[in-house]
Design a protein around this motif. Structure first.
Motif, short mmCIF file in Angstrom:
data_model
loop_
_atom_site.label_atom_id
_atom_site.label_comp_id
_atom_site.label_asym_id
_atom_site.label_seq_id
_atom_site.Cartn_x
_atom_site.Cartn_y
_atom_site.Cartn_z
N THR A 1 0.85 -1.18 0.00
CA THR A 1 0.00 0.00 0.00
C THR A 1 0.90 1.24 0.00
O THR A 1 2.11 1.14 0.24
N PRO A 2 0.34 2.41 -0.25
CA PRO A 2 1.17 3.62 -0.27
C PRO A 2 1.92 3.89 1.03
O PRO A 2 2.98 4.53 1.01
N ASP A 3 1.42 3.36 2.15
CA ASP A 3 2.12 3.58 3.42
C ASP A 3 3.09 2.44 3.77
O ASP A 3 3.60 2.37 4.89
N GLY A 4 3.36 1.57 2.80
CA GLY A 4 4.38 0.55 2.99
C GLY A 4 3.93 -0.71 3.68
O GLY A 4 4.75 -1.54 4.06
N ARG A 5 2.63 -0.90 3.82
CA ARG A 5 2.12 -2.15 4.40
C ARG A 5 1.81 -3.13 3.27
O ARG A 5 1.62 -2.72 2.11
N PRO A 6 1.71 -4.43 3.56
CA PRO A 6 1.34 -5.37 2.50
C PRO A 6 -0.07 -5.10 2.01
O PRO A 6 -0.97 -4.85 2.82
N TRP B 1 4.27 -19.93 -4.05
CA TRP B 1 4.67 -18.63 -4.58
C TRP B 1 5.64 -17.90 -3.67
O TRP B 1 5.73 -18.16 -2.47
N THR B 2 6.38 -16.99 -4.29
CA THR B 2 7.37 -16.15 -3.63
C THR B 2 6.82 -14.74 -3.46
O THR B 2 6.25 -14.18 -4.40
N PHE B 3 6.98 -14.17 -2.27
CA PHE B 3 6.75 -12.73 -2.08
C PHE B 3 8.08 -12.05 -2.39
O PHE B 3 9.08 -12.29 -1.72
N HIS B 4 8.09 -11.22 -3.43
CA HIS B 4 9.37 -10.71 -3.93
C HIS B 4 9.87 -9.51 -3.14
O HIS B 4 9.43 -9.25 -2.01
N ARG B 5 10.79 -8.75 -3.71
CA ARG B 5 11.53 -7.74 -2.96
C ARG B 5 10.70 -6.55 -2.50
O ARG B 5 11.27 -5.60 -1.94
N ALA B 6 9.42 -6.60 -2.67
CA ALA B 6 8.58 -5.59 -2.02
C ALA B 6 8.84 -5.56 -0.52
O ALA B 6 8.73 -4.51 0.11
N ILE B 7 9.23 -6.69 0.05
CA ILE B 7 9.53 -6.71 1.49
C ILE B 7 10.66 -5.75 1.84
O ILE B 7 10.69 -5.18 2.93
N ASP B 8 11.57 -5.52 0.90
CA ASP B 8 12.69 -4.62 1.16
C ASP B 8 12.28 -3.15 1.14
O ASP B 8 13.07 -2.28 1.53
N ARG B 9 11.07 -2.88 0.69
CA ARG B 9 10.53 -1.51 0.69
C ARG B 9 9.43 -1.33 1.73
O ARG B 9 8.82 -0.26 1.82
N ALA B 10 9.17 -2.36 2.50
CA ALA B 10 8.08 -2.29 3.48
C ALA B 10 8.43 -1.34 4.62
O ALA B 10 9.60 -1.18 4.99
N LEU C 1 5.03 -6.97 8.20
CA LEU C 1 4.60 -7.52 6.92
C LEU C 1 4.54 -9.04 6.98
O LEU C 1 3.56 -9.66 6.58
N ARG C 2 5.59 -9.65 7.53
CA ARG C 2 5.62 -11.11 7.63
C ARG C 2 4.45 -11.62 8.49
O ARG C 2 3.80 -12.61 8.16
N ARG C 3 4.21 -10.94 9.61
CA ARG C 3 3.15 -11.39 10.50
C ARG C 3 1.77 -11.23 9.86
O ARG C 3 0.90 -12.08 9.99
N GLU C 4 1.59 -10.12 9.12
CA GLU C 4 0.30 -9.91 8.46
C GLU C 4 0.06 -10.96 7.39
O GLU C 4 -1.05 -11.49 7.26
N LEU C 5 1.10 -11.26 6.61
CA LEU C 5 0.93 -12.26 5.56
C LEU C 5 0.74 -13.65 6.15
O LEU C 5 -0.02 -14.46 5.61
N ALA C 6 1.41 -13.94 7.25
CA ALA C 6 1.25 -15.24 7.89
C ALA C 6 -0.19 -15.45 8.36
O ALA C 6 -0.69 -16.58 8.39
N GLY D 1 -5.61 -16.07 2.56
CA GLY D 1 -5.32 -16.37 1.15
C GLY D 1 -3.86 -16.60 0.84
O GLY D 1 -3.51 -16.82 -0.32
N ALA D 2 -2.99 -16.51 1.84
CA ALA D 2 -1.55 -16.58 1.57
C ALA D 2 -0.96 -17.95 1.90
O ALA D 2 0.23 -18.07 2.16
#
Length: 243
Positions: free
Chosen positions: A96-101, A118-127, A133-138, A142-143
């Motif tokens: 999202t614009p505020d850097g959340r997943p 699937w792979t979550f790509h380098r967007a994590i490096d801009r989070a 981010l990891r906890r939200e996706l976990a 749907g993930a």
């Protein structure tokens, strides 16, 4: 002896794929338009690569440069068409614009590719917050297919992100919530980084430009991939010579 490390190579077409396989790659990431850091490849390109090699293929789902999802419905249509073509593994990741997943976009695509890894790509490096981010996706329903994070540890690359990578690998080894997916190291990765990364237990590596000594306008070279394969296969006692 440690288990064989995974080596993933970016492929833009069948020629790249054949060379990467010949050099010892274990998996390919399929993209188009590296000027935009990798977008969804045409279905015909996927089909041609799939016919040319026997390696697992992870196909990028991304419509434009940056980490905004854009037209999610169109991306879902592309994902469905690629699945129909035979794609079984994918790469995606949106903020999202505020850097959340962007959980809405990720969940929509994950539903289309349900049953695929699937792979979550380098967007994590801009989070804004990597751990959050990891906890939200976990916790996202749907993930469930998420099994890998492609990361340099920093938006500036592995040189800057090495301490983060080592710390996150320790949390993965400890079984912390959100850290189950495998860390795939990529983004400014050099051979000189391997001893520290391998000693910490990291066992998956992603290269793009490093497989193309003549630049992105030239194809993957099997010899360049083989250099990485051989470096990753070195006994622990010999890895220090890479630094």
């Amino acid at each position: 002896m440690s288990k064989r490390a995974l080596l993933e190579v970016i492929a833009l077409g069948p020629q790249d794929a054949v060379a990467a396989e010949a050099g010892g790659a274990d998996r390919l990431e399929l993209v188009t338009d590296m000027a935009a850091d990798g977008l969804t490849p045409p279905r015909a390109t996927f089909a041609a690569i799939r016919a040319a090699v026997g390696l697992p293929l992870r196909v990028m789902l991304r419509a434009a440069d940056g980490f905004a999802a854009g037209d999610v419905a169109a991306l879902c249509g592309e994902a469905a068409a690629l699945r129909a073509e035979g794609a079984e593994e994918f790469v995606l990741g949106f903020l999202t614009p505020d850097g959340r997943p962007d959980l809405a976009a990720v969940t929509a695509l994950a539903e289309v590719i349900d049953g695929c890894r699937w792979t979550f790509h380098r967007a994590i490096d801009r989070a804004a917050d990597r751990d959050a981010l990891r906890r939200e996706l976990a916790g996202a329903a749907g993930a469930t297919g998420l099994d890998t994070y492609l990361t340099a540890g920093s938006a500036q690359g592995v040189d800057r992100g090495l301490p983060t990578l080592l710390a996150e690998q320790a949390r993965t080894a400890a079984g912390e919530a959100g850290y189950a997916p495998r860390i795939l190291v990529g983004g400014g990765l050099g051979l000189g980084h391997l001893p520290a990364l391998r000693a910490a237990g990291l066992d998956a590596f992603h290269i793009g430009g490093a497989a193309r000594p003549a630049g992105w306008s030239a194809p993957v070279e099997a010899a360049a991939v083989r250099e990485w394969r051989e470096a990753l296969d070195l006994p622990v006692a010999q890895r220090i010579s890479l630094t």
